[in-house]
Enzyme design. Structure first.
Site, mmCIF file in Angstrom:
data_model
loop_
_atom_site.group_PDB
_atom_site.id
_atom_site.type_symbol
_atom_site.label_atom_id
_atom_site.label_comp_id
_atom_site.label_asym_id
_atom_site.label_seq_id
_atom_site.Cartn_x
_atom_site.Cartn_y
_atom_site.Cartn_z
ATOM 1 N N SER A 83 3.441 0.818 11.114
ATOM 2 C CA SER A 83 3.675 2.203 11.528
ATOM 3 C C SER A 83 4.147 3.096 10.397
ATOM 4 C CB SER A 83 4.691 2.246 12.671
ATOM 5 O OG SER A 83 5.907 1.632 12.287
ATOM 6 N N ASP A 122 0.859 -1.182 0.000
ATOM 7 C CA ASP A 122 0.000 0.000 0.000
ATOM 8 C C ASP A 122 0.896 1.233 0.000
ATOM 9 O OD1 ASP A 122 -1.881 1.958 0.346
ATOM 10 O OD2 ASP A 122 -2.788 1.109 2.151
ATOM 11 N N HIS A 123 1.379 1.601 -1.178
ATOM 12 C CA HIS A 123 2.363 2.669 -1.323
ATOM 13 C C HIS A 123 1.839 3.835 -2.152
ATOM 14 C CE1 HIS A 123 6.609 1.057 -0.255
ATOM 15 N NE2 HIS A 123 5.707 0.493 0.522
ATOM 16 N N GLU A 155 6.070 4.232 6.439
ATOM 17 C CA GLU A 155 7.351 4.669 5.897
ATOM 18 C C GLU A 155 7.220 6.115 5.436
ATOM 19 O OE1 GLU A 155 9.167 1.646 3.111
ATOM 20 O OE2 GLU A 155 7.208 0.744 3.448
#
Length: 328
Positions: free
Chosen positions: A105, A37-38, A107
């Site tokens: 958490s 999920d970027h 990036e």
């Protein structure tokens, strides 16, 4: 029995291609599929970053059997936890109960795009803890008001609640994160075959009276190709960011940062950490470290968009047979 999954790498493939690969992966026999999920790829050479939730919605309708996971979503900066709760509930309905919400958490690479300050690791963990609590509250379908240290929810309610509650898997990397998330999550996500982390997770859950033996979901990159030199070149081109480790990777904000941080990583360096080439037995040997460490679910990343169709057509089936035989 160990389950083996296929990774929908949103950083290296477009949305239509990902849905097509998802269908092929189910047909060839994978047990589950995870989606990154970027907002950014790690390296410009990967070249993609479609919206994972749209892709997963399409995959949910295009597949029938495979379980689906986010691997992983950060519900604290780019997304508000109330929105993640709504997305997860909707996807669970579309997937007929096959979805697990993998949370982490985050990036800096993906979260900086909304213009918020990147928090310290300790604060990111506290934000994730509070986000999970909010998602749990909303998942009941009841009206929720919340005023916490990091988030507010004002008279929110999920109007479409799935019959099967959405399980939550949390990504952890050390003792502090285990202590925080073992009591809150249903399952464990870890990216390295570290038995100490797995054992500590089970112990932390048992200490709070929760079931200790839950799913442990890992992921490993591979680069299968009939030509080993081509596989090594492709892995170096698109996956050398992997050499930095998560302590570094989580803080870099742009693809340019990853380019600079990995400029001295050589193809041989990548080949030492990622199995490359046609040798399925060598791939099985690398993956075996995960089930030996206690992982119940292992997702494979086939590196490079251009190698997906050939991998799924020629290598995935025989590889799955070898993996299932070896992991018994």
């Amino acid at each position: 029995m160990t389950r083996f999954g296929y990774t929908l790498m949103t950083e290296q493939s477009g949305p239509k291609e990902l849905v097509r690969y998802a269908v092929s992966a189910e047909q060839v026999g994978f047990d589950f599929e995870v989606s990154s999920d970027h907002y950014f790829p790690w390296l410009s050479s990967q070249g993609h970053a479609p919206y994972a939730w749209s892709v997963l919605g399409a995959v949910a309708h295009a597949t029938e059997r495979v379980e689906l996971f986010t691997y992983v979503t950060c519900p604290t900066l780019r997304y508000h936890p109330a929105i993640v709760a709504q997305k997860a509930a909707t996807l669970q309905i579309l997937a007929d109960g096959r979805f697990t919400l993998g949370l982490g958490s985050g990036e800096n690479l993906n979260e900086h795009v909304v213009g918020k300050r990147w928090p310290t690791v300790a604060r990111r963990h506290e934000m994730l803890r509070e986000a999970i609590q909010i998602i749990r509250e909303l998942s009941t379908g009841e009206l929720v008001d919340w005023k916490g240290e990091y988030f507010e929810v004002d008279s929110a309610r999920l109007w479409d609640v799935p019959d099967t509650p959405v399980p939550i898997a949390a990504a952890v990397s050390g003792e502090r994160s285990i202590e925080t998330f073992a009591p809150l999550a249903d399952h464990l996500i870890a990216v390295e075959p570290n038995k100490d982390i797995v054992d500590s997770w089970h112990e932390a859950r048992r200490a709070t009276g929760l079931p200790g033996d839950v799913r442990v979901i890992g992921q490993i990159p591979i680069c299968w190709d009939p030509d080993r030199d081509a596989a090594v070149a492709r892995a170096h081109d698109q996956f050398r960011w992997f050499a930095g480790g998560w302590a570094v990777n989580s803080d870099l904000p742009t693809t340019a940062g990853f380019e600079g941080a990995t400029q001295f990583v050589k193809p041989d360096d990548v080949a030492e950490s990622i199995p490359c080439g046609p040798d399925l037995d060598a791939i099985v040997e690398a993956i075996s470290e995960y089930w030996k460490a206690g992982f119940t679910d292992i997702a494979l990343v086939q590196i490079g968009d251009e190698g997906q169709e050939l991998f799924l057509k020629e290598a995935a089936g025989p590889l799955l047979e070898k993996l299932r035989s070896a992991s018994k």
